[in-house]
Structures are given as structure tokens and as C-alpha cells.
Design a protein around this motif. Structure first.
Motif, PDB file in Angstrom:
ATOM      1  N   ALA A 245      -4.879   8.740   5.166  1.00  0.00           N
ATOM      2  CA  ALA A 245      -6.082   8.114   4.615  1.00  0.00           C
ATOM      3  C   ALA A 245      -5.703   7.218   3.431  1.00  0.00           C
ATOM      4  O   ALA A 245      -6.310   6.172   3.204  1.00  0.00           O
ATOM      5  N   HIS A 246      -4.682   7.651   2.676  1.00  0.00           N
ATOM      6  CA  HIS A 246      -4.186   6.842   1.549  1.00  0.00           C
ATOM      7  C   HIS A 246      -2.674   6.940   1.492  1.00  0.00           C
ATOM      8  O   HIS A 246      -2.102   7.995   1.804  1.00  0.00           O
ATOM      9  N   VAL A 247      -2.044   5.862   1.041  1.00  0.00           N
ATOM     10  CA  VAL A 247      -0.583   5.861   0.892  1.00  0.00           C
ATOM     11  C   VAL A 247      -0.243   5.533  -0.560  1.00  0.00           C
ATOM     12  O   VAL A 247      -0.850   4.642  -1.168  1.00  0.00           O
ATOM     13  N   VAL A 248       0.725   6.287  -1.097  1.00  0.00           N
ATOM     14  CA  VAL A 248       1.225   5.997  -2.444  1.00  0.00           C
ATOM     15  C   VAL A 248       2.657   5.503  -2.312  1.00  0.00           C
ATOM     16  O   VAL A 248       3.526   6.224  -1.807  1.00  0.00           O
ATOM     17  N   LEU A 249       2.908   4.294  -2.756  1.00  0.00           N
ATOM     18  CA  LEU A 249       4.264   3.752  -2.717  1.00  0.00           C
ATOM     19  C   LEU A 249       4.977   4.160  -3.995  1.00  0.00           C
ATOM     20  O   LEU A 249       4.588   3.734  -5.093  1.00  0.00           O
ATOM     21  N   ALA A 250       5.994   4.993  -3.857  1.00  0.00           N
ATOM     22  CA  ALA A 250       6.772   5.450  -5.021  1.00  0.00           C
ATOM     23  C   ALA A 250       8.247   5.205  -4.717  1.00  0.00           C
ATOM     24  O   ALA A 250       9.073   6.099  -4.830  1.00  0.00           O
ATOM     25  N   THR A 251       8.527   3.965  -4.330  1.00  0.00           N
ATOM     26  CA  THR A 251       9.870   3.638  -3.834  1.00  0.00           C
ATOM     27  C   THR A 251      10.792   3.107  -4.929  1.00  0.00           C
ATOM     28  O   THR A 251      11.819   2.497  -4.646  1.00  0.00           O
ATOM     29  N   GLY A 252      10.434   3.337  -6.180  1.00  0.00           N
ATOM     30  CA  GLY A 252      11.322   2.981  -7.284  1.00  0.00           C
ATOM     31  C   GLY A 252      11.484   1.472  -7.410  1.00  0.00           C
ATOM     32  O   GLY A 252      10.514   0.720  -7.314  1.00  0.00           O
ATOM     33  N   TYR A 253      12.720   1.050  -7.613  1.00  0.00           N
ATOM     34  CA  TYR A 253      12.949  -0.379  -7.862  1.00  0.00           C
ATOM     35  C   TYR A 253      13.020  -1.186  -6.571  1.00  0.00           C
ATOM     36  O   TYR A 253      13.283  -2.375  -6.600  1.00  0.00           O
ATOM     37  N   VAL A 254      12.800  -0.505  -5.447  1.00  0.00           N
ATOM     38  CA  VAL A 254      12.853  -1.182  -4.154  1.00  0.00           C
ATOM     39  C   VAL A 254      11.413  -1.309  -3.655  1.00  0.00           C
ATOM     40  O   VAL A 254      10.829  -0.342  -3.205  1.00  0.00           O
ATOM     41  N   MET A 255      10.863  -2.497  -3.778  1.00  0.00           N
ATOM     42  CA  MET A 255       9.437  -2.657  -3.434  1.00  0.00           C
ATOM     43  C   MET A 255       9.261  -3.434  -2.147  1.00  0.00           C
ATOM     44  O   MET A 255       9.989  -4.393  -1.916  1.00  0.00           O
ATOM     45  N   PRO A 256       8.262  -3.056  -1.344  1.00  0.00           N
ATOM     46  CA  PRO A 256       7.965  -3.887  -0.177  1.00  0.00           C
ATOM     47  C   PRO A 256       7.585  -5.309  -0.625  1.00  0.00           C
ATOM     48  O   PRO A 256       7.031  -5.485  -1.715  1.00  0.00           O
ATOM     49  N   HIS A 257       7.851  -6.271   0.223  1.00  0.00           N
ATOM     50  CA  HIS A 257       7.635  -7.674  -0.173  1.00  0.00           C
ATOM     51  C   HIS A 257       6.184  -7.970  -0.499  1.00  0.00           C
ATOM     52  O   HIS A 257       5.895  -8.795  -1.357  1.00  0.00           O
ATOM     53  N   PHE A 258       5.259  -7.247   0.160  1.00  0.00           N
ATOM     54  CA  PHE A 258       3.848  -7.561  -0.093  1.00  0.00           C
ATOM     55  C   PHE A 258       3.374  -7.035  -1.454  1.00  0.00           C
ATOM     56  O   PHE A 258       2.270  -7.322  -1.883  1.00  0.00           O
ATOM     57  N   VAL A 259       4.222  -6.249  -2.162  1.00  0.00           N
ATOM     58  CA  VAL A 259       3.831  -5.757  -3.491  1.00  0.00           C
ATOM     59  C   VAL A 259       4.347  -6.701  -4.571  1.00  0.00           C
ATOM     60  O   VAL A 259       3.603  -7.206  -5.388  1.00  0.00           O
ATOM     61  N   MET A 260       5.625  -6.882  -4.578  1.00  0.00           N
ATOM     62  CA  MET A 260       6.392  -7.724  -5.497  1.00  0.00           C
ATOM     63  C   MET A 260       5.624  -8.653  -6.452  1.00  0.00           C
ATOM     64  O   MET A 260       5.436  -9.838  -6.170  1.00  0.00           O
ATOM     65  N   PRO A 261       5.145  -8.181  -7.609  1.00  0.00           N
ATOM     66  CA  PRO A 261       4.466  -9.077  -8.538  1.00  0.00           C
ATOM     67  C   PRO A 261       5.485  -9.959  -9.275  1.00  0.00           C
ATOM     68  O   PRO A 261       6.648  -9.572  -9.413  1.00  0.00           O
ATOM     69  N   ALA A 262       5.022 -11.097  -9.740  1.00  0.00           N
ATOM     70  CA  ALA A 262       5.936 -12.051 -10.382  1.00  0.00           C
ATOM     71  C   ALA A 262       6.500 -11.509 -11.693  1.00  0.00           C
ATOM     72  O   ALA A 262       7.561 -11.938 -12.139  1.00  0.00           O
ATOM     73  N   CYS A 263       5.799 -10.545 -12.318  1.00  0.00           N
ATOM     74  CA  CYS A 263       6.212 -10.150 -13.671  1.00  0.00           C
ATOM     75  C   CYS A 263       7.360  -9.149 -13.682  1.00  0.00           C
ATOM     76  O   CYS A 263       7.766  -8.701 -14.734  1.00  0.00           O
ATOM     77  N   HIS A 264       7.909  -8.774 -12.526  1.00  0.00           N
ATOM     78  CA  HIS A 264       8.983  -7.795 -12.576  1.00  0.00           C
ATOM     79  C   HIS A 264      10.350  -8.421 -12.283  1.00  0.00           C
ATOM     80  O   HIS A 264      10.455  -9.411 -11.579  1.00  0.00           O
TER      81      HIS A 264
END
Ligand SMILES: Cc1cc2nc3c(=O)[nH]c(=O)nc-3n(C[C@H](O)[C@H](O)[C@H](O)COP(=O)(O)OP(=O)(O)OC[C@H]3O[C@@H](n4cnc5c(N)ncnc54)[C@H](O)[C@@H]3O)c2cc1C
Length: 425
Positions: A245-264
Motif C-alpha cells: 500500500a505504501h513504499v519507503v525508499l531507504a536506499t541510502g546514497y543510492v537513489m532511484p533516478h525519479f527521486v534525485m533532487p538537484a540539491c544533493h
């Protein structure tokens, strides 16, 4: 994605850190690594947490405590990603000083962030105490040393803002700092209520608590996420899927491309641990000590009297380039240790380095993934990674239950850290 990012599918634990840290057995404590089950069939759950480092572990403990049915998936051994590389100084002072944050977001927002960070460390203390988690957790003061452009005057300004925000702390001028602590620096701010721990023991213990409440820890590589309105389907590298029903992404410094904000950005950080010191070689109160410079040098002690010193950050994400620097950086840290604390026995027992994720405002990335209401990100970036992971676990649990607070926006993935609101200070 640019060259300072880590590829979501191809980055493994060896790319995240190299060398040996002292974690996993402190003060004779030991906790067995939690077992992972194979994914033998497609499964459904309330909440799927992707990543079994300290962030996933804190989320799993909290979400199971609220009665949710939870699955934690990791494609490698729990805790052995960035979590084992952490020096685990659990501070409420963030990488950005209150003066800097006020310059960016105005005093009220900056003060609120600091107060929430302080509450997060207090929450961690309570959690460890409630479950009597064997992770060498000890409350410690911090000593924030003048360095670089930051002298006594700037520290006084910082302290005045903290006091206005209701935060504790005292200024130590040169004589007091040298007399009471033995550090030869212009001044420092001494603050109570931070802590230290063994991050691996903490993560493994939390996962075991969650597993005891029915959480399943699964060996699976999450490849793609499909938000299907009523839930999210996670495609794995095998034939089976996980529907949540919900997913929590806790993948550390490896982020899926659709997350990747410019400020990191991803950089590299280095650390060493000495052999155990004699009692007369330790500084008072075992204060977590860090410099008011960027990048900063920091030191703590372990429960068995080793000194850990870290820093020497480099703006590189490439694991091979980082690893090639490990020897030189270790020698440089050893030199700096002896400059700052000449009494130390600087014989090295462990040396390691790791990828280090930061944001331009020093704040974490927590909240719903823009455009995907059932997908949440829990990325505790910066030197307060673990403090922020605790905050993420509480914020995301609230969001899943439909609770929305205005202050959540301060950590949103789509915030604009370049926005200056200096007029509000
Ligand atoms: C040298 C150094 C010193 C540090 N010092 C401190 C400090 O003093 N204090 C502090 O608070 N923080 C510190 N940090 C930061 C801290 O280590 C991190 O914030 C923290 O470890 C991040 O934990 P995590 O669980 O988010 O990530 P990780 O521990 O990396 O866990 C993420 C997990 O996700 C899994 N994963 C990733 N992608 C997938 C996928 N697609 N499918 C399945 N599984 C996947 C990985 O295998 C990994 O096990 C430091 C970091 C470094 C490198």
C-alpha cells in the motif's frame, strides 16, 4: 543523473565503503545480523521498506510498533552499506549552523529545524533505553571548535541565535577551552544532549525488534516501482513482485533516478580509529568534537577508548578514485589528530572511507516522492544522517496515516534550497 551520483542499480556495498570500521562488537556486546528470507512468491504487505541500513531499520521498528505489516527488502547484507562506515556521532547540531540556516530560510524555520533535530536525538535515546538496545549508546556533549573563518565572534553570534531558539549551550573562550578540555583553539561551543553509538549494532537490533513483531526481511533487489493508485508494485530482479500500500525508499546514497533532487551531491569521506587509549590520554567528558569549518574535521571516542577521527572530504563520487586516496588520507588524519590532541597514541587500528551524501542546505530529504503519493523517501543526508533517519521514520509514519504538518515542507524533496529569505531573520 550526473557523474556525482551513484547508479541505483549497479552500486553495491563495496562501492559505498572500503576498509574496516570498528563496528559490530563494542564493549563485548554482539548482536547477530538479521537473517534474510528468499522471495519465493509474490507477496502483498501494508508497507515495503527498500533498504535495511539504519534508515530502513528505524522505519521498520517504528512502523511495526504502530501495527503495520512490514516487509524490509535489501539486495545485500543488512547494515553493511553506508551504515557500517558511519562514525555515528548522533548530534542535534546540523552541518549547517543556525546562522547559515537562518540566512537561507529565516530564523523561525531554522530554529524549528534545530529543535526538531534535538528532539530526534532525544527520541533515539528513549528508543534505545526502552528496548535496552545493546549498541554502546551513550549520551555525550559536543564541542564545536573555532576553525577557519569561524572565530570567537562568530561562535558568539551562533550561540546567541541558539539561545534565542531555546537551545542549550555555553561558550568556552580560549583559556577555558584549553584549561577544561586541553584543546588549543580560539573558542568553542559546548552543548549537551548529543550521543554516540555503534551504528551496526543499533541497526541490527532494530531490525530484530521489527522481525520479532512480524516484519519480514527479504533478500531482493528492487528494480522498478509502479504506482498503481491503490498501491505500489515493486518489480524485483527475480520472477516475483512485492505489492504494498505504501513504499519507503531507504536506499541510502543510492537513489532511484525519479527521486534525485538537484540539491544533493555525493562526495567521499575518510575516517580512522586508533588503538585503545590509556585513561590519561582521553579528553574530558568524551565530548563529540567537531570543527566549525567546511569540510570539517571531527573526533569521538569509542566505548573501548579508541579515538575515531574523520573528515578530509573530497568532492568525488567515484569509488576507485576514493579508494586510491585512502592511504594518504589516513596519514593526513593521523597528522591532524596529533595536532589537535598531541597526547593521543595515534597507532591506527582501523581505516576506512565511504561515499558521503550531502544536500546544499545540510537538511535531509524526507517525504512523498513528487508525483507519487504512495512512495516515500527517507534519506538522512549529511553528518546528521542517523539523527535525520530517526526523524524520517516518525515523519513518514505520520504521512502514511494521513497526518500533514506544515513543517514537513522544510525537508521536502522538491524544496528549493537556493531560495533566500534573509529578510525574515
Ligand atoms: C565516513 C562516514 C562518516 C559518517 N559519520 C556520520 C556520523 O558521525 N553521524 C551520522 O549521523 N551519520 C554519519 N554518516 C552518515 C551515515 O552513515 C548515513 O547517513 C547512514 O549510514 C545512511 O544509512 P542508510 O540506511 O540510509 O543507508 P545504507 O546503510 O547504505 O543502507 C541502504 C541499504 O539499501 C540497500 N539498497 C539500495 N538499493 C537497493 C535496491 N534497489 N534494492 C534493495 N536494496 C537496496 C543497500 O544494499 C543498503 O544495504 C557518515 C557516513 C560516512 C561515509
Amino acid at each position: 543523473m550526473d557523474s556525482s551520483d551513484l547508479d541505483f542499480q549497479d552500486t553495491n556495498h563495496d562501492d559505498l565503503s572500503t576498509g574496516l570500521s570498528p563496528w559490530g562488537s563494542q564493549q563485548g556486546l554482539s548482536v547477530a545480523a538479521p537473517e534474510r528470507d528468499r522471495l519465493k512468491e509474490s507477496i502483498k504487505t501494508d508497507i515495503a521498506i527498500v533498504g535495511a541500513g539504519i534508515t530502513g531499520a528505524l522505519a521498520a521498528e517504528h512502523l511495526t510498533s504502530l501495527g503495520h505489516k512490514v516487509i524490509v527488502l535489501d539486495r545485500e547484507q543488512p547494515g553493511l552499506g553506508s551504515t557500517r562506515a558511519s562514525t555515528a556521532m548522533l548530534q542535534w547540531e546540523t552541518d549547517s549552523s543556525l546562522v547559515e540556516l537562518t540566512g537561507l530560510y529565516g530564523f523561525e524555520t531554522a530554529a524549528d529545524v534545530y529543535r526538531r533535530s534535538r528532539a530526534a536525538v532525544a527520541g533515539l535515546m528513549e528508543l534505545v533505553a526502552t528496548h535496552q538496545i545493546p549498541c554502546a549508546f551513550h549520551p555525550r556533549p559536543t564541542l564545536y571548535l573555532a576553525a577557519g573563518q569561524v572565530g570567537e565572534k562568530e561562535l558568539r553570534e551562533e550561540l546567541a541565535l541558539r539561545q534565542r531558539a531555546g537551545l542549550p549551550g555555553d561558550l568556552l573562550t580560549y583559556g577555558a577551552l584549553l584549561g577544561d578540555f586541553g584543546f588549543d583553539r580560539e573558542a568553542a561551543i559546548l552543548s549537551p544532549e548529543s550521543a554516540e553509538a555503534d551504528p551496526l549494532l543499533l541497526a541490527w537490533s532494530l531490525l530484530r525488534i521489527a522481525a520479532g513483531r512480524g516484519a519480514r526481511i527479504i533478500d531482493a533487489d528492487a528494480l522498478h516501482f509502479h504506482d498503481e493508485g491503490q498501491g505500489v508494485v515493486i518489480e524485483t530482479s527475480g520472477p516475483h513482485v512485492i505489492e504494498a500500500a505504501h513504499v519507503v525508499l531507504a536506499t541510502g546514497y543510492v537513489m532511484p533516478h525519479f527521486v534525485m533532487p538537484a540539491c544533493h551531491t555525493i562526495s567521499s569521506s575518510f575516517a580512522l580509529s586508533t588503538v585503545p587509549q590509556r585513561p590519561d590520554q582521553l579528553w574530558p567528558q568524551r565530548a563529540l568534537t567537531w570543527e566549525a569549518a567546511e569540510p570539517y574535521l571531527y573526533m569521538r571516542m569509542t566505548a573501548d577508548n579508541r579515538i575515531i577521527i574523520g573528515g578530509e572530504d573530497e568532492e568525488i563520487a567515484d569509488p576507485e578514485m576514493r579508494d586510491a586516496m585512502l592511504w594518504d588520507k589516513t596519514m593526513r588524519l593521523k597528522e591532524k589528530l596529533l595536532q589537535l590532541w598531541p597526547k593521543a597514541n595515534a597507532t591506527i587500528s582501523h581505516a576506512w572511507c565511504g561515499a558521503f551524501g550531502e544536500t546544499s542546505d545540510g537538511l535531509p530529504l524526507i517525504g512523498a516522492v513528487p508525483g507519487a503519493k504512495r512512495l516515500f523517501a527517507a534519506y538522512g543526508y549529511g553528518g546528521n544522517g542517523i539523527t535525520f533517519s530517526y526523524l524520517a521514520s516518525r515523519m513518514i509514519a505520520a504521512m502514511i496515516s494521513g497526518d500533514r504538518r506544515e513543517w514537513f515542507d522544510n525537508f521536502a524533496l522538491d524544496r528549493d534550497p537556493r531560495k533566500s529569505t534573509q529578510g525574515q531573520s
